[in-house]
Write a protein that holds these residues in place. Structure first.
Motif, PDB file in Angstrom:
ATOM      1  N   ASP A 246      14.165  32.747 -36.822  1.00  0.00           N
ATOM      2  CA  ASP A 246      13.960  32.116 -35.522  1.00  0.00           C
ATOM      3  C   ASP A 246      12.529  31.655 -35.297  1.00  0.00           C
ATOM      4  O   ASP A 246      12.241  30.986 -34.298  1.00  0.00           O
ATOM      5  CB  ASP A 246      14.356  33.086 -34.409  1.00  0.00           C
ATOM      6  N   GLU A 247      11.640  31.994 -36.235  1.00  0.00           N
ATOM      7  CA  GLU A 247      10.248  31.563 -36.103  1.00  0.00           C
ATOM      8  C   GLU A 247      10.089  30.051 -36.186  1.00  0.00           C
ATOM      9  O   GLU A 247       9.018  29.515 -35.880  1.00  0.00           O
ATOM     10  CB  GLU A 247       9.383  32.222 -37.183  1.00  0.00           C
ATOM     11  N   VAL A 248      11.152  29.319 -36.549  1.00  0.00           N
ATOM     12  CA  VAL A 248      11.049  27.861 -36.673  1.00  0.00           C
ATOM     13  C   VAL A 248      11.106  27.167 -35.317  1.00  0.00           C
ATOM     14  O   VAL A 248      10.718  26.001 -35.199  1.00  0.00           O
ATOM     15  CB  VAL A 248      12.172  27.305 -37.580  1.00  0.00           C
ATOM     16  N   VAL A 249      11.572  27.863 -34.271  1.00  0.00           N
ATOM     17  CA  VAL A 249      11.800  27.208 -32.986  1.00  0.00           C
ATOM     18  C   VAL A 249      10.496  26.890 -32.265  1.00  0.00           C
ATOM     19  O   VAL A 249      10.267  25.749 -31.833  1.00  0.00           O
ATOM     20  CB  VAL A 249      12.719  28.066 -32.087  1.00  0.00           C
ATOM     21  N   ALA A 250       9.614  27.883 -32.118  1.00  0.00           N
ATOM     22  CA  ALA A 250       8.391  27.682 -31.337  1.00  0.00           C
ATOM     23  C   ALA A 250       7.509  26.558 -31.880  1.00  0.00           C
ATOM     24  O   ALA A 250       7.019  25.732 -31.098  1.00  0.00           O
ATOM     25  CB  ALA A 250       7.613  28.989 -31.239  1.00  0.00           C
ATOM     26  N   PRO A 251       7.262  26.460 -33.207  1.00  0.00           N
ATOM     27  CA  PRO A 251       6.457  25.340 -33.705  1.00  0.00           C
ATOM     28  C   PRO A 251       7.064  23.973 -33.407  1.00  0.00           C
ATOM     29  O   PRO A 251       6.348  23.000 -33.154  1.00  0.00           O
ATOM     30  CB  PRO A 251       6.386  25.600 -35.208  1.00  0.00           C
ATOM     31  N   PHE A 252       8.402  23.892 -33.432  1.00  0.00           N
ATOM     32  CA  PHE A 252       9.088  22.653 -33.087  1.00  0.00           C
ATOM     33  C   PHE A 252       8.792  22.257 -31.644  1.00  0.00           C
ATOM     34  O   PHE A 252       8.389  21.117 -31.358  1.00  0.00           O
ATOM     35  CB  PHE A 252      10.589  22.843 -33.311  1.00  0.00           C
ATOM     36  N   LEU A 253       8.939  23.201 -30.739  1.00  0.00           N
ATOM     37  CA  LEU A 253       8.711  22.916 -29.323  1.00  0.00           C
ATOM     38  C   LEU A 253       7.230  22.664 -29.047  1.00  0.00           C
ATOM     39  O   LEU A 253       6.888  21.822 -28.200  1.00  0.00           O
ATOM     40  CB  LEU A 253       9.225  24.071 -28.472  1.00  0.00           C
ATOM     41  N   GLN A 254       6.364  23.365 -29.743  1.00  0.00           N
ATOM     42  CA  GLN A 254       4.935  23.128 -29.568  1.00  0.00           C
ATOM     43  C   GLN A 254       4.562  21.707 -29.976  1.00  0.00           C
ATOM     44  O   GLN A 254       3.783  21.025 -29.300  1.00  0.00           O
ATOM     45  CB  GLN A 254       4.122  24.132 -30.371  1.00  0.00           C
ATOM     46  N   ALA A 255       5.149  21.244 -31.078  1.00  0.00           N
ATOM     47  CA  ALA A 255       4.880  19.874 -31.538  1.00  0.00           C
ATOM     48  C   ALA A 255       5.362  18.857 -30.510  1.00  0.00           C
ATOM     49  O   ALA A 255       4.692  17.847 -30.257  1.00  0.00           O
ATOM     50  CB  ALA A 255       5.559  19.636 -32.882  1.00  0.00           C
ATOM     51  N   LEU A 256       6.494  19.115 -29.880  1.00  0.00           N
ATOM     52  CA  LEU A 256       7.009  18.196 -28.866  1.00  0.00           C
ATOM     53  C   LEU A 256       6.105  18.143 -27.639  1.00  0.00           C
ATOM     54  O   LEU A 256       6.074  17.131 -26.926  1.00  0.00           O
ATOM     55  CB  LEU A 256       8.417  18.611 -28.433  1.00  0.00           C
ATOM     56  N   SER A 257       5.384  19.230 -27.382  1.00  0.00           N
ATOM     57  CA  SER A 257       4.527  19.286 -26.197  1.00  0.00           C
ATOM     58  C   SER A 257       3.231  18.503 -26.366  1.00  0.00           C
ATOM     59  O   SER A 257       2.527  18.266 -25.383  1.00  0.00           O
ATOM     60  CB  SER A 257       4.189  20.751 -25.871  1.00  0.00           C
ATOM     61  N   MET A 258       2.906  18.103 -27.590  1.00  0.00           N
ATOM     62  CA  MET A 258       1.669  17.371 -27.845  1.00  0.00           C
ATOM     63  C   MET A 258       1.814  15.912 -27.422  1.00  0.00           C
ATOM     64  O   MET A 258       2.911  15.381 -27.313  1.00  0.00           O
ATOM     65  CB  MET A 258       1.311  17.442 -29.328  1.00  0.00           C
TER      66      MET A 258
END
Length: 421
Positions: A246-258
């Motif tokens: 599940d560690e793949v979720v947060a980096p995905f969402l962080q990238a979208l926030s940029m």
């Protein structure tokens, strides 16, 4: 004719001649278990060895025959939705092939309420210890279509998605329970590691159904690095033994926030735009850009590419299922999702989205989609007409074919004014 059908036809004809101005503005499934061998499964044989099916479980060239045998009280509990997700013992005859000791329980979202005589349910072939899969699958989702008076919208929409991107298989079935005809149902292939393997290379990665707690929630909003912030809600895990966690979720969402968001480094953009194009053609009012929140879709993380793929699910609220007019704007409800907002507002994704719609309409012309509606109708008509417990008349069912086809004409005409030639 009702529901504005005449107006759509006239409007579509005018649009074709002069053009219009642009508008402003389930259940979690674990990793699959091994099937207990092919063939066998007869009386006295190992129960883990299921028989071979007569046809592929989701063969859409036929109406399947499914007959359930179970205790009368257990079946009534499914109608009453009184035992939750407890697997109830049953035997199923699937196109004449008997599979003993399967599990059954009710399923669905808005359709799952006590007293729904067309309650959707799931048949799980390996629900109990020592029981194997059937036809390569561990389960089949059987949907009642209680509120779709065409009885085909989901299958027609999934034809669109399946032409453009990975999509689950659908077919229809005539269902009998304990000798009583229950009518026409839709068979749906679940998103799980079996269906994922049909579209992606191994190793199998994590799969999530996006399920916000409230319709106002944005499941794509970055809220820190703690994966427990997102899993299991709103990111409901559907493969428990994946190659990545599940560690793949947060980096995905962080990238979208940029801003600008590096979208193409974390998501398969062609897949995302294909989904949005299918969404626009079918005019979904539920799902990723739905009227009641961001719901009814999956996200799959592919370990090979390191990117997320959006996957369609349950597109039954489509093709004016509730009398909607065909002029829904291309970016309707995009502001409710960070992911959709990136497509709308950043880089050249907006232009590429419109081009994807144009390409999709060229690949699936209105006449092709209408012919598919004709073919599904011809296939299911007899089973629909004999359905003794559907909530609408045969005349209403028959009328809906023209209603859906007229809507397709009008929707394509509107989209053409939005994307250009």
């Amino acid at each position: 004719m009702g529901r504005g059908r005449v107006g759509w036809v006239v409007g579509a004809a005018i649009a074709a001649l002069v053009g219009l101005g642009a508008c402003g503005g389930g259940d979690g499934h674990g990793q699959q278990t091994g099937e207990g061998g092919a063939g066998g499964g007869g009386p006295g044989g190992p129960l883990s060895q299921r028989p071979s099916p007569a046809f592929a479980l989701f063969d859409d060239t036929r109406v399947h025959d499914i007959s359930l045998t179970m205790s009368a009280s257990d079946w009534q509990s499914i109608i009453d939705n009184s035992q939750g997700d407890t697997w109830l013992h049953a035997s199923v005859s699937y196109d004449g092939v008997v599979v003993d000791d399967v599990g059954v329980h009710p399923t669905g979202e808005s359709s799952r309420f006590a007293g729904n005589v067309k309650q959707s349910f799931r048949i799980k072939f390996n629900a109990f210890d020592g029981k194997g899969k059937f036809g390569g699958y561990e389960d089949v989702n059987v949907k009642g279509e209680y509120d779709d008076d065409s009885m085909m919208r989901e299958r027609l929409a999934m034809f669109v998605f399946g032409t453009l991107m990975p999509a689950p298989k659908l077919a229809h079935a005539r269902v009998v329970v304990n000798g009583d005809l229950r009518g026409l149902f839709t068979l749906r292939e679940d998103w799980d590691s079996t269906s994922i393997a049909e579209h992606f290379s191994e190793p199998v990665g994590p799969l999530y159904r996006i399920r916000p707690l409230a319709w106002t929630d944005d499941p794509y909003k970055y809220a820190g690095d703690n994966q427990m912030t997102y899993v299991p809600v709103p990111w409901e895990r559907h493969i428990t033994m994946a190659a990545r966690g599940d560690e793949v979720v947060a980096p995905f969402l962080q990238a979208l926030s940029m801003n600008p968001a590096p979208l193409d480094s974390v998501a398969d953009v062609d897949d995302l735009l294909a989904y949005l194009a299918g969404d626009a053609i079918c005019m979904l009012t539920d799902g990723f850009t739905g009227d009641t929140g961001v719901a009814d879709h999956f996200q799959y993380f592919d370990p090979q590419s390191g990117k997320f793929f959006i996957l369609p699910w349950d597109p039954d609220n489509s093709f004016a299922s509730h009398g909607e007019t065909p002029d829904r704007y291309l970016y309707a409800r995009f502001s409710r999702s960070t992911l959709a907002t990136v497509v709308r507002d950043q880089g050249d994704w907006r232009t590429r989205y419109k081009q994807k719609i144009a390409d999709a309409m060229a690949k699936i012309p209105a006449a092709t989609l209408q012919a598919q509606a004709d073919a599904i109708y011809a296939q299911i008509k007899d089973a629909a007409h004999e359905d003794p417990i559907k909530a609408f008349s045969n005349d209403t069912f028959d009328w809906n074919l023209g209603y859906v086809k007229d809507f397709i004409t009008a929707r394509y005409a509107y989209l053409q004014t939005q994307v250009g030639n």
